[in-house]
Design a protein around this motif. Structure first.
Motif, PDB file in Angstrom:
ATOM      1  N   MET A  69      36.818  44.499  88.532  1.00 57.21           N
ATOM      2  CA  MET A  69      37.130  43.867  89.791  1.00 57.21           C
ATOM      3  C   MET A  69      37.130  42.351  89.600  1.00 57.21           C
ATOM      4  O   MET A  69      36.287  41.812  88.898  1.00 57.21           O
ATOM      5  CB  MET A  69      36.089  44.267  90.838  1.00 57.21           C
ATOM      6  CG  MET A  69      36.291  43.619  92.164  1.00 57.21           C
ATOM      7  SD  MET A  69      35.042  44.230  93.323  1.00 57.21           S
ATOM      8  CE  MET A  69      35.259  43.091  94.617  1.00 57.21           C
ATOM      9  N   THR A  70      38.059  41.695  90.193  1.00 59.24           N
ATOM     10  CA  THR A  70      38.100  40.239  90.160  1.00 59.24           C
ATOM     11  C   THR A  70      38.069  39.710  91.583  1.00 59.24           C
ATOM     12  O   THR A  70      38.384  40.421  92.530  1.00 59.24           O
ATOM     13  CB  THR A  70      39.373  39.702  89.463  1.00 59.24           C
ATOM     14  OG1 THR A  70      40.506  40.147  90.184  1.00 59.24           O
ATOM     15  CG2 THR A  70      39.457  40.182  88.025  1.00 59.24           C
ATOM     16  N   ARG A  71      37.692  38.468  91.701  1.00 59.41           N
ATOM     17  CA  ARG A  71      37.653  37.824  93.003  1.00 59.41           C
ATOM     18  C   ARG A  71      38.398  36.501  92.892  1.00 59.41           C
ATOM     19  O   ARG A  71      38.181  35.736  91.963  1.00 59.41           O
ATOM     20  CB  ARG A  71      36.212  37.573  93.429  1.00 59.41           C
ATOM     21  CG  ARG A  71      36.114  37.008  94.833  1.00 59.41           C
ATOM     22  CD  ARG A  71      34.690  37.014  95.311  1.00 59.41           C
ATOM     23  NE  ARG A  71      34.099  38.335  95.248  1.00 59.41           N
ATOM     24  CZ  ARG A  71      33.910  39.125  96.313  1.00 59.41           C
ATOM     25  NH1 ARG A  71      34.260  38.718  97.505  1.00 59.41           N
ATOM     26  NH2 ARG A  71      33.343  40.298  96.180  1.00 59.41           N
ATOM     27  N   GLN A  72      39.275  36.265  93.816  1.00 56.23           N
ATOM     28  CA  GLN A  72      40.018  35.010  93.835  1.00 56.23           C
ATOM     29  C   GLN A  72      39.248  33.995  94.665  1.00 56.23           C
ATOM     30  O   GLN A  72      38.717  34.307  95.737  1.00 56.23           O
ATOM     31  CB  GLN A  72      41.407  35.218  94.431  1.00 56.23           C
ATOM     32  CG  GLN A  72      42.263  33.986  94.332  1.00 56.23           C
ATOM     33  CD  GLN A  72      43.716  34.268  94.717  1.00 56.23           C
ATOM     34  OE1 GLN A  72      44.059  35.356  95.133  1.00 56.23           O
ATOM     35  NE2 GLN A  72      44.550  33.272  94.575  1.00 56.23           N
ATOM     36  N   VAL A  73      39.186  32.777  94.150  1.00 51.55           N
ATOM     37  CA  VAL A  73      38.472  31.690  94.820  1.00 51.55           C
ATOM     38  C   VAL A  73      39.452  30.555  95.053  1.00 51.55           C
ATOM     39  O   VAL A  73      40.204  30.181  94.163  1.00 51.55           O
ATOM     40  CB  VAL A  73      37.293  31.185  93.946  1.00 51.55           C
ATOM     41  CG1 VAL A  73      36.593  30.020  94.597  1.00 51.55           C
ATOM     42  CG2 VAL A  73      36.328  32.321  93.650  1.00 51.55           C
ATOM     43  N   THR A  74      39.433  30.003  96.249  1.00 50.79           N
ATOM     44  CA  THR A  74      40.288  28.868  96.575  1.00 50.79           C
ATOM     45  C   THR A  74      39.437  27.606  96.561  1.00 50.79           C
ATOM     46  O   THR A  74      38.371  27.563  97.164  1.00 50.79           O
ATOM     47  CB  THR A  74      40.926  29.054  97.971  1.00 50.79           C
ATOM     48  OG1 THR A  74      41.671  30.282  97.959  1.00 50.79           O
ATOM     49  CG2 THR A  74      41.841  27.910  98.317  1.00 50.79           C
ATOM     50  N   VAL A  75      39.935  26.598  95.862  1.00 47.73           N
ATOM     51  CA  VAL A  75      39.215  25.335  95.747  1.00 47.73           C
ATOM     52  C   VAL A  75      40.148  24.214  96.171  1.00 47.73           C
ATOM     53  O   VAL A  75      41.275  24.131  95.695  1.00 47.73           O
ATOM     54  CB  VAL A  75      38.752  25.091  94.292  1.00 47.73           C
ATOM     55  CG1 VAL A  75      38.062  23.751  94.160  1.00 47.73           C
ATOM     56  CG2 VAL A  75      37.853  26.218  93.822  1.00 47.73           C
TER      57      VAL A  75
END
Length: 84
Positions: free
Chosen positions: A1-7
């Motif tokens: 599982m991966t998680r996308q992070v917005t910066v």
């Protein structure tokens, strides 16, 4: 599982760092993983896996950033010498 992070990252910071927008995600990922490795939070193998590279490629990245692949404190080294 991966998680996308917005910066959010200021445009002027990219100019100061001389980072192309398309390279920014990879550079941020490398910076985070290298920091976690320095702190001892991830091992060499874990760091390489997080970056999707081989351990040898991770060593090359450490070298490019002038970082040691050995993460021992002075106390660790003294302990090794005392009991070695």
């Amino acid at each position: 599982m991966t998680r996308q992070v917005t910066v959010e990252f200021p445009e002027e910071a990219m100019k100061t760092l001389d980072v192309r927008p398309e390279r920014l995600p990879q550079e941020l990922r490398e910076a985070a993983v290298l920091r976690w490795f320095e702190e001892g939070r991830v091992s060499q193998g874990q760091a390489a896996c997080l970056l999707g590279v081989t351990r040898g490629e991770f060593f090359d990245l450490l070298n490019a950033h002038h970082l040691s692949p050995v993460q021992m404190t002075t106390a660790d080294l003294e302990e090794d010498f005392r009991h070695g």
